[in-house]
Design an enzyme around this catalytic site. Structure first.
Site, mmCIF file in Angstrom:
data_model
loop_
_atom_site.group_PDB
_atom_site.id
_atom_site.type_symbol
_atom_site.label_atom_id
_atom_site.label_comp_id
_atom_site.label_asym_id
_atom_site.label_seq_id
_atom_site.Cartn_x
_atom_site.Cartn_y
_atom_site.Cartn_z
ATOM 1 N N GLU A 86 -7.457 -2.561 -6.088
ATOM 2 C CA GLU A 86 -6.732 -1.729 -7.046
ATOM 3 C C GLU A 86 -5.723 -2.622 -7.765
ATOM 4 O O GLU A 86 -4.894 -3.274 -7.120
ATOM 5 C CB GLU A 86 -6.024 -0.571 -6.332
ATOM 6 N N SER A 118 0.832 -1.201 0.000
ATOM 7 C CA SER A 118 0.000 0.000 0.000
ATOM 8 C C SER A 118 0.861 1.243 0.000
ATOM 9 O O SER A 118 0.369 2.340 -0.236
ATOM 10 C CB SER A 118 -0.923 0.010 1.230
ATOM 11 N N ASN A 140 -5.921 5.436 -1.281
ATOM 12 C CA ASN A 140 -5.119 5.941 -0.162
ATOM 13 C C ASN A 140 -4.709 7.398 -0.358
ATOM 14 O O ASN A 140 -4.564 8.143 0.618
ATOM 15 C CB ASN A 140 -3.874 5.090 0.045
ATOM 16 N N HIS A 146 -4.064 -4.627 -4.779
ATOM 17 C CA HIS A 146 -4.200 -3.955 -3.482
ATOM 18 C C HIS A 146 -5.605 -4.127 -2.921
ATOM 19 O O HIS A 146 -6.565 -3.558 -3.425
ATOM 20 C CB HIS A 146 -3.858 -2.465 -3.647
#
Ligand code: CAA
Length: 460
Positions: free
Chosen positions: A152, A119, A190, A140
């Site tokens: 992702e 991440s 994120n 992800h």
């Protein structure tokens, strides 16, 4: 290429969750942890997650056994030799991830896909250390992996399109929603989420609101499933810090600078749910519900009488008697809410009452009207932000949490320098250098505007 056999390297919270997703999706999973205790812990996370689904009636005992039967624990990378895809979920350290990829280079078929759940690191940098960088793809997942739908799929400039497509197809087969992203710090989710979470920590550490009220404002006012501080605990404070650091390195500025409190808690090992404490405490047997405080707070009795100050009405500025000038819509609404609760309301600031409320808007500004009405010392602002959410806005004089966790030294220095002078100097530095870090904090400006002594001065 159809993926049937998969491997998961690293069985922490995310690894165990991802192994569960694969096994629920009918894949045969080899779960690898080099350390025997960590392997046992990871399998137990997986077992209890499935057990919870059985107790909620979402899985039968048979399905539970079948899913668990598809997961083969292992401690050697060689046990992954038959895998069509292996995902690494080891700690967020480049050297550790590269070592895993180097070992996978030795055991996997050249056609196998290697996925990384990173991440905070660059997928490109991780891939570049592999002998087969074209087969490395970011995959992800979000925490909790069995619940969150997003995956992702991160392709780098080195990724072969077929590998990216296979991972996308696999995510769909698992019931997830894949989005294609390129290798950019924070990917998409994120990059959007972490500045907001970081901002929540700043609100907490500067004493603007309590932990519980920050989380409540978001769950009750904005309707998100968890408050930001509870969510940070879920994600892990160390993981969150790592993501912020990479965002800051890549984009610079102050937007992504980690809040000092976040760094301190992470450094202290208070990393959130996984360590048993973060912003909240998580007793081993009974973690608190997401976004809610561990225990009930004892509520003080409601006030019997309230003075309502309306910043928009001329009466509030002049301290005129009750009834001078009409109420603004906001103040009228608040007055009827207070009256509906059986509390007697007056607009005369000289009347002694149990509580003084300033009917503020979203921009705040309690101190000016409260000072004008001669009630600066005992007024609080109230902003009805949404039908179910009231934001309480203390002034510097009523903000009992102000200064919590801060040394007294700087406050004393501020008293000596004079708040007006400090605010002027900061404003001049801000104008001169343009660095937002020099902008005088609103609290300081409030003190200066109200001609009030700083808290440390008062307390001493
Ligand atoms: N593992 C597996 N399943 C879990 C779980 C966990 N840790 N926590 C909750 N669940 C399941 C429950 O079993 C339940 O399943 P069913 O509906 O099938 O019965 C469902 O989730 C709802 O759980 P609860 O009723 O106990 O609790 P809730 O309704 O409060 O939901 C939540 C809990 C799903 C965590 C919800 O609060 C939520 O969606 N929170 C937001 C989480 C989020 O934003 N995650 C992304 C973080 S960012 C990230 O992970 C990326 C990164 O790189 C940092």
């Amino acid at each position: 290429m159809e993926v049937r056999e998969v491997g998961v390297v690293g069985l922490g919270t995310m690894g165990a969750g991802i192994a569960e997703v694969f096994a629920r999706g009918g894949l045969s999973v080899t779960a690898v942890e080099a350390d025997r205790d960590a392997l046992a812990r990871g399998m137990s996370i997986l077992g209890s997650s499935l057990g919870r689904a059985v107790s909620r009636g979402k899985l039968t005992e048979d399905e539970h056994a079948q899913i668990l039967g598809r997961v083969r624990p292992g401690s050697a990378m060689t046990s992954l030799s038959g895998a069509d895809l292996v995902i690494e979920v080891v700690p967020e350290q480049l050297a550790v991830k590269r070592q895993v990829l180097a070992e996978l280079d030795q055991v996997l078929r050249p056609t196998a896909i290697v996925a990384t759940n990173t991440s905070s690191l660059s997928v490109t940098t991780i891939a570049a250390g592999s002998a087969y960088p074209g087969r490395v793809v970011g995959m992800h997942f979000f925490n909790p992996a069995p619940v969150m739908r997003l995956v992702e799929v991160v392709s780098t400039v080195l990724t072969e399109p077929a590998a990216g497509q296979a991972v996308t197809a696999l995510a769909r087969r698992l019931g997830k929603t894949p989005v294609q992203v390129t290798d950019r710090a924070g990917f998409v989710a994120n990059a959007l989420l972490l500045p907001y979470l970081n901002h929540a920590v700043r609100l907490l550490e500067t004493g603007y609101a309590t932990r519980d009220d920050i989380d409540l404002a978001v769950t009750a006012g904005i309707g998100l499933p968890m408050g930001p501080l509870a969510l940070l605990d879920l994600i892990g404070l160390d993981t969150s810090l790592a993501v912020l650091q990479v965002l800051q390195r890549e984009f610079g500025g102050t937007r992504y600078t980690p809040a000092p409190l976040l760094r301190r808690l992470a450094d202290a090992g208070r990393t959130g749910r996984k360590s048993g404490s973060g912003f909240y405490d998580y007793p081993a047997q009974s973690p608190p519900a997401a976004g809610s405080p561990a225990g009930q707070r004892a509520e003080p009795p409601p006030p019997g009488t309230v003075t309502l100050i309306d910043p928009a009405a001329a009466g509030a500025r002049t301290g005129a008697a009750e009834g001078a000038g009409p109420h603004s819509e906001r103040a009228a609404e608040l007055a009827s809410l207070v009256a509906a609760a059986g509390i007697s309301v007056t607009r005369n600031p000289v009347h002694p009452t149990d509580l003084v409320i300033v009917a503020v808007g979203p921009q705040g500004g309690v101190l000016g009207p409260a000072t004008a009405a001669g009630r600066a010392a005992d007024a609080v602002g109230l902003h009805v932000a949404a039908p179910g959410l009231a934001e309480i806005v203390p002034t510097p004089l009523t903000a009992m949490t102000l200064g919590c966790g801060y040394p007294r030294g700087p406050v004393r220095m501020l008293a000596e320098a004079g708040v007006e002078r400090a605010a002027e100097v900061l404003a001049a530095m801000h104008a001169g250098y343009g660095d937002p870090a020099f902008a005088p904090p609103p609290l300081l400006t409030d003190y200066a505007r109200g001609g009030l002594p700083p808290l440390g001065h008062e307390a001493s």
